[in-house]
Design a protein around this motif. Sequence first.
Motif, PDB file in Angstrom:
ATOM      1  N   ASP A 243     -42.148 -12.226  35.747  1.00 55.04           N
ATOM      2  CA  ASP A 243     -41.016 -12.083  36.672  1.00 55.04           C
ATOM      3  C   ASP A 243     -40.560 -13.447  37.179  1.00 55.04           C
ATOM      4  OD1 ASP A 243     -41.429  -9.453  36.298  1.00 55.04           O
ATOM      5  OD2 ASP A 243     -42.160  -9.002  38.301  1.00 55.04           O
TER       6      ASP A 243
ATOM      7  N   LEU B  73     -37.188  -5.777  24.506  1.00 55.03           N
ATOM      8  CA  LEU B  73     -37.467  -7.196  24.736  1.00 55.03           C
ATOM      9  C   LEU B  73     -37.265  -8.023  23.466  1.00 55.03           C
ATOM     10  CD1 LEU B  73     -40.617  -7.098  27.032  1.00 55.03           C
ATOM     11  CD2 LEU B  73     -38.350  -7.938  27.619  1.00 55.03           C
TER      12      LEU B  73
ATOM     13  N   VAL C  96     -40.172  -0.378  25.381  1.00 54.40           N
ATOM     14  CA  VAL C  96     -39.774  -1.542  26.177  1.00 54.40           C
ATOM     15  C   VAL C  96     -39.875  -2.808  25.327  1.00 54.40           C
ATOM     16  CG1 VAL C  96     -40.426  -2.985  28.138  1.00 54.40           C
ATOM     17  CG2 VAL C  96     -40.363  -0.511  28.397  1.00 54.40           C
TER      18      VAL C  96
ATOM     19  N   PHE D 109     -49.992  -4.408  34.381  1.00 55.92           N
ATOM     20  CA  PHE D 109     -48.823  -5.051  33.787  1.00 55.92           C
ATOM     21  C   PHE D 109     -48.642  -6.456  34.337  1.00 55.92           C
ATOM     22  CE2 PHE D 109     -47.956  -0.582  33.133  1.00 55.92           C
ATOM     23  CZ  PHE D 109     -47.573  -0.589  31.810  1.00 55.92           C
ATOM     24  N   PRO D 110     -48.196  -7.378  33.479  1.00 59.55           N
ATOM     25  CA  PRO D 110     -48.013  -8.751  33.925  1.00 59.55           C
ATOM     26  C   PRO D 110     -46.734  -8.910  34.744  1.00 59.55           C
ATOM     27  CG  PRO D 110     -47.341  -8.563  31.653  1.00 59.55           C
ATOM     28  CD  PRO D 110     -47.831  -7.211  32.070  1.00 59.55           C
ATOM     29  N   SER D 111     -45.948  -7.881  34.790  1.00 57.06           N
ATOM     30  CA  SER D 111     -44.619  -8.028  35.370  1.00 57.06           C
ATOM     31  C   SER D 111     -44.198  -6.707  35.996  1.00 57.06           C
ATOM     32  CB  SER D 111     -43.651  -8.439  34.248  1.00 57.06           C
ATOM     33  OG  SER D 111     -42.375  -7.921  34.465  1.00 57.06           O
ATOM     34  N   LYS D 112     -43.675  -6.792  37.211  1.00 55.85           N
ATOM     35  CA  LYS D 112     -43.181  -5.595  37.905  1.00 55.85           C
ATOM     36  C   LYS D 112     -41.988  -5.019  37.139  1.00 55.85           C
ATOM     37  CE  LYS D 112     -42.825  -3.059  41.839  1.00 55.85           C
ATOM     38  NZ  LYS D 112     -42.039  -2.007  41.210  1.00 55.85           N
ATOM     39  N   LEU D 113     -41.161  -5.894  36.573  1.00 55.26           N
ATOM     40  CA  LEU D 113     -39.980  -5.443  35.837  1.00 55.26           C
ATOM     41  C   LEU D 113     -40.378  -4.567  34.660  1.00 55.26           C
ATOM     42  CD1 LEU D 113     -38.011  -8.829  35.812  1.00 55.26           C
ATOM     43  CD2 LEU D 113     -37.343  -6.757  37.036  1.00 55.26           C
ATOM     44  N   ILE D 114     -41.417  -5.034  33.928  1.00 54.47           N
ATOM     45  CA  ILE D 114     -41.870  -4.269  32.763  1.00 54.47           C
ATOM     46  C   ILE D 114     -42.544  -2.977  33.198  1.00 54.47           C
ATOM     47  CG2 ILE D 114     -43.548  -4.306  30.872  1.00 54.47           C
ATOM     48  CD1 ILE D 114     -42.705  -7.076  30.263  1.00 54.47           C
TER      49      ILE D 114
ATOM     50  N   ARG E 268     -34.323  -6.180  31.418  1.00 53.36           N
ATOM     51  CA  ARG E 268     -33.941  -7.036  30.298  1.00 53.36           C
ATOM     52  C   ARG E 268     -33.222  -8.297  30.763  1.00 53.36           C
ATOM     53  NH1 ARG E 268     -34.263  -9.992  27.372  1.00 53.36           N
ATOM     54  NH2 ARG E 268     -34.104 -10.120  25.104  1.00 53.36           N
TER      55      ARG E 268
ATOM     56  N   LEU F 186     -51.956  -7.550  27.419  1.00 52.21           N
ATOM     57  CA  LEU F 186     -52.192  -6.289  28.117  1.00 52.21           C
ATOM     58  C   LEU F 186     -53.504  -5.660  27.665  1.00 52.21           C
ATOM     59  CD1 LEU F 186     -48.748  -4.427  28.188  1.00 52.21           C
ATOM     60  CD2 LEU F 186     -49.953  -5.533  30.058  1.00 52.21           C
TER      61      LEU F 186
ATOM     62  N   ALA G 239     -39.967   4.120  33.691  1.00 53.91           N
ATOM     63  CA  ALA G 239     -38.690   4.812  33.478  1.00 53.91           C
ATOM     64  C   ALA G 239     -38.717   5.599  32.175  1.00 53.91           C
ATOM     65  CB  ALA G 239     -37.539   3.804  33.465  1.00 53.91           C
TER      66      ALA G 239
ATOM     67  N   ASP H  23     -41.864  -1.224  35.787  1.00 50.19           N
ATOM     68  CA  ASP H  23     -40.810  -0.279  36.159  1.00 50.19           C
ATOM     69  C   ASP H  23     -40.137   0.312  34.922  1.00 50.19           C
ATOM     70  OD1 ASP H  23     -41.356  -0.791  38.758  1.00 50.19           O
ATOM     71  OD2 ASP H  23     -39.622  -2.087  39.125  1.00 50.19           O
ATOM     72  N   ALA H  24     -39.873  -0.536  33.931  1.00 52.63           N
ATOM     73  CA  ALA H  24     -39.198  -0.070  32.714  1.00 52.63           C
ATOM     74  C   ALA H  24     -40.087   0.920  31.966  1.00 52.63           C
ATOM     75  CB  ALA H  24     -38.828  -1.248  31.822  1.00 52.63           C
TER      76      ALA H  24
END
Lengths: 205, 205
Positions: free
Chosen positions: B66, A34, A30, A3-8, B52, B93, A14, A10-11
Amino acid sequence: MIFPSKLIEDAVGAFAQFPGIGKKTALRLVMHLLQNDTETTKNFAETLLKMRQNIKHCNNCHNVSDNDICSICNNDFRDHHTICVVENFRDILAIEQTQQYNGVYHVLEGLISPLDGIGPEQLKIETLENRIKNQEITEIIMALNPTIDGDTTIFYLSKKFKDYPIKITTISRGIAFGGELEYVDEITLARSIHARLPYENYLGK
Amino acid sequence: MIFPSKLIEDAVGAFAQFPGIGKKTALRLVMHLLQNDTETTKNFAETLLKMRQNIKHCNNCHNVSDNDICSICNNDFRDHHTICVVENFRDILAIEQTQQYNGVYHVLEGLISPLDGIGPEQLKIETLENRIKNQEITEIIMALNPTIDGDTTIFYLSKKFKDYPIKITTISRGIAFGGELEYVDEITLARSIHARLPYENYLGK
């Protein structure tokens, strides 16, 4: 998946915790968040949290409810002398969907399952007995899944309540509407021959 | 569907807004939240909201990120003279997953689509042109979906950038690995005959 982003990441994780939701589906969900504004995600999160924090269980039948007594137990137009015993509230939804049942319910919150270590004391059986004693119940309909656990639970309950002046019934088992005889398993077929009905009763009249 | 609770009805509705999630699936997801404690729902809601609210888009390539610059643009070990042009971050991705590409990306955030009223000015084409001017780009790889919109966008971009000293390529189209000739549509088959490769190049060497 990288993933390019830790936030994504994690989502996605989830969403992927839900049964039947894999990483690819989770990513699609997700993406949907977005593609919409922050408000959408906020509303979504708040709706779920409000539901989880405020949901109650009916004090009488253990159905999920917005109040201390659920809308079915609170409905004077229903037959409060007939109790349909179910495993969980999804079964209530399914039965209500048919619009053919006018009694009340009792949610056991599970089935007796020796293999999973679930005994009768973990289910809402005591409150069911109290209702039989105090609420002039005349019939108990067992609407439990046709599995070993379901049959075990029916057996246990029918033995436990055999001295009360009530009729104990189970929903009928047999061949589903639209099913084909040759594909039905032998237990179901044997049961449906054994529990054959006079033709006059065939359409449930 | 008749719901016993407004709270549950709202939660089911919230899940059902996602593409590909119907009422039945939504109910299954809500059940999962009900079967776990309030903390689970809280964590889930907070993770999504945090994602988000804090997600950024890379100032250079518009990938989700991020930080102000995404981890790919920030990576000194990548080839910053080759740009792979994609529609959205999901395509990044997918390409990263192959571990075969070491350049950087540019997310258009859509495709030119006259039917949907999306013109070039709504896409991130100006920033792409700035990068070509200022970042010593030698090659642009068009990795867009093989659709009318994708082909239109490729046509537009290749015309727009034809006077820059860069090589413009597209990812190859043809029969997918494991596919069967007889089931391939004629356009794909025609293209793959037209774009046939010397056998030495067959395995991508």
